[in-house]
Design an enzyme around this catalytic site. Structure first.
Site, PDB file in Angstrom:
ATOM      1  N   ASP A  83       0.813  -1.221   0.000  1.00  0.00           N
ATOM      2  CA  ASP A  83       0.000   0.000   0.000  1.00  0.00           C
ATOM      3  C   ASP A  83       0.849   1.277   0.000  1.00  0.00           C
ATOM      4  OD1 ASP A  83      -2.637  -0.854  -0.224  1.00  0.00           O
ATOM      5  OD2 ASP A  83      -2.934  -1.066   1.947  1.00  0.00           O
ATOM      6  N   ARG A 108       0.231  -1.941   7.493  1.00  0.00           N
ATOM      7  CA  ARG A 108       0.823  -0.733   6.919  1.00  0.00           C
ATOM      8  C   ARG A 108       1.830  -0.056   7.855  1.00  0.00           C
ATOM      9  NH1 ARG A 108      -2.871   3.292   3.585  1.00  0.00           N
ATOM     10  NH2 ARG A 108      -0.777   3.693   2.772  1.00  0.00           N
ATOM     11  N   ARG A 153     -10.055   5.482  10.753  1.00  0.00           N
ATOM     12  CA  ARG A 153      -8.606   5.331  10.854  1.00  0.00           C
ATOM     13  C   ARG A 153      -8.005   6.290  11.892  1.00  0.00           C
ATOM     14  NH1 ARG A 153      -6.638   2.650   6.202  1.00  0.00           N
ATOM     15  NH2 ARG A 153      -8.226   1.137   5.614  1.00  0.00           N
ATOM     16  N   HIS A 182     -11.485   7.313   4.797  1.00  0.00           N
ATOM     17  CA  HIS A 182     -10.547   8.418   5.021  1.00  0.00           C
ATOM     18  C   HIS A 182     -11.258   9.706   4.593  1.00  0.00           C
ATOM     19  CE1 HIS A 182      -6.538   5.996   4.570  1.00  0.00           C
ATOM     20  NE2 HIS A 182      -6.669   6.375   5.826  1.00  0.00           N
ATOM     21  N   CYS A 276      -4.961   9.886  -2.803  1.00  0.00           N
ATOM     22  CA  CYS A 276      -4.276   8.890  -1.980  1.00  0.00           C
ATOM     23  C   CYS A 276      -2.841   8.672  -2.452  1.00  0.00           C
ATOM     24  CB  CYS A 276      -5.006   7.547  -2.029  1.00  0.00           C
ATOM     25  SG  CYS A 276      -6.682   7.603  -1.440  1.00  0.00           S
TER      26      CYS A 276
HETATM   27  N1  ARG Z   1      -5.393   0.170   0.930  1.00  0.00           N
HETATM   28  C1  ARG Z   1      -5.132   1.424   1.566  1.00  0.00           C
HETATM   29  C2  ARG Z   1      -5.723   1.418   2.980  1.00  0.00           C
HETATM   30  O1  ARG Z   1      -6.771   0.863   3.164  1.00  0.00           O
HETATM   31  C3  ARG Z   1      -5.670   2.552   0.764  1.00  0.00           C
HETATM   32  C4  ARG Z   1      -5.325   3.923   1.288  1.00  0.00           C
HETATM   33  C5  ARG Z   1      -5.924   5.040   0.529  1.00  0.00           C
HETATM   34  N2  ARG Z   1      -5.383   6.276   0.908  1.00  0.00           N
HETATM   35  C6  ARG Z   1      -6.094   7.402   1.121  1.00  0.00           C
HETATM   36  N3  ARG Z   1      -5.434   8.496   1.332  1.00  0.00           N
HETATM   37  N4  ARG Z   1      -7.386   7.397   1.209  1.00  0.00           N
HETATM   38  O2  ARG Z   1      -5.169   1.956   3.902  1.00  0.00           O
END
Ligand code: ARG
Length: 283
Positions: A83, A108, A153, A182, A276
């Site tokens: 990612d 991550r 998140r 997000h 992203c």
């Molecule tokens: N697969 C990543 C996650 O779920 C995607 C992140 C996308 N980034 C963003 N800035 N929205 O964390």
């Protein structure tokens, strides 16, 4: 000119003239991109990712920024961190301070060190937060204020830390729909005072605050939100957005912006798009 003896104002249906400002972006190529785990509803581990196509789409995005006159720095990708292409989550750089991400999911976590090392090599002194923050995924600079998302998140308690570290007044918004996990999937900063957003992604209280803060905001339709149409990067005039978000592109044009569509369909499989993949260095 006067109309019936009343001085005509300059208010007309013509949109304001939008001004571009040269920007500084950071991107990481999708060399090791894959959907190996699922931490958001867009990620289907059974879906095949075409690595060549992902790279070509990413390269088009990078070229688009360069052609618009922006500086693009590239971070070296690291195997085992699929990612990493979503560079926006790597941290937050504003007013000379660099905040390191603290990821919500262990998959991550390793990215935080890589981005922190990169920032240190650029001469920043990266600082950590105590609570989870996913960088510019949830922390969006709009002129002299910070818009901060929470619910999936970034921990709401990190918002106070971010306000202290950056010195920017920080407004918190609650996200409710897991597809818009997000803030940058549900809200786009178009210039220092203009935003676009998808109201159903937010709690009622947050919708009221958004309406109060940004009475002239553009509200987008579900058809645009569901292709991550709000996941855009704007220089104040040119708005680089997912090519599939055609309704939003028309709204942008009506508001005096210049929509520039880029297809990032391979990266959408990981739950991300234009914004992203782009960390902005705000100076
Ligand atoms: N697969 C990543 C996650 O779920 C995607 C992140 C996308 N980034 C963003 N800035 N929205 O964390």
């Amino acid at each position: 000119m006067t109309v019936l003896g009343v001085a005509a104002t300059h208010k007309s249906n013509r949109p304001p003239r939008r001004q571009a400002r040269a920007r500084h972006y950071v991107m990481t190529p999708p060399t090791y991109f894959a959907v190996e785990y699922s931490i958001n509803p867009w990620m289907d581990t059974a879906a095949r990712v075409d690595a060549g196509r992902a790279h070509a789409q990413w390269e088009t995005l990078r070229r688009t920024y360069k052609e618009l006159g922006h500086v693009v720095d590239v971070v070296d990708p690291v195997p085992g961190l699929p990612d990493m292409v979503y560079a926006a989550n790597g941290g937050l750089v504003v007013n000379g301070s660099a905040v390191v991400a603290k990821f919500a999911y262990p998959q991550r976590a390793g990215e935080a060190d890589v981005y922190a090392e990169w920032l240190a090599r650029q001469g920043y002194q990266p600082v950590q937060t105590r609570y989870t923050n996913e960088g510019q995924g949830d922390l969006l600079v709009a002129g002299s204020i910070m818009l901060a998302g929470y619910g999936f998140r970034t921990d709401r308690r990190a918002h106070g830390e971010i306000a202290q570290l950056t010195g920017l007044p920080t407004y918190s918004f609650e996200l409710l729909d897991p597809r818009f996990y997000h803030l940058d999937t549900a809200l786009a900063v178009l210039d220092d005072t203009t935003v676009a957003y998808y109201p159903p992604a937010f709690s009622n209280t947050s919708r009221v605050s958004l309406r109060t803060l940004f009475p002239d905001a553009i509200e987008v339709a579900s058809s645009d939100a569901y292709v991550l149409g709000l996941n855009v990067v704007s220089d104040g005039r040119n708005v680089v957005l997912p090519a599939a978000a055609t309704g939003f592109a028309a709204q942008l044009r009506d508001a005096g912006f210049e929509p520039v569509g880029v297809d990032l369909s391979e990266l959408l499989k990981g739950g991300g798009s234009i914004k992203c993949c782009t960390l902005e260095v705000h100076s």
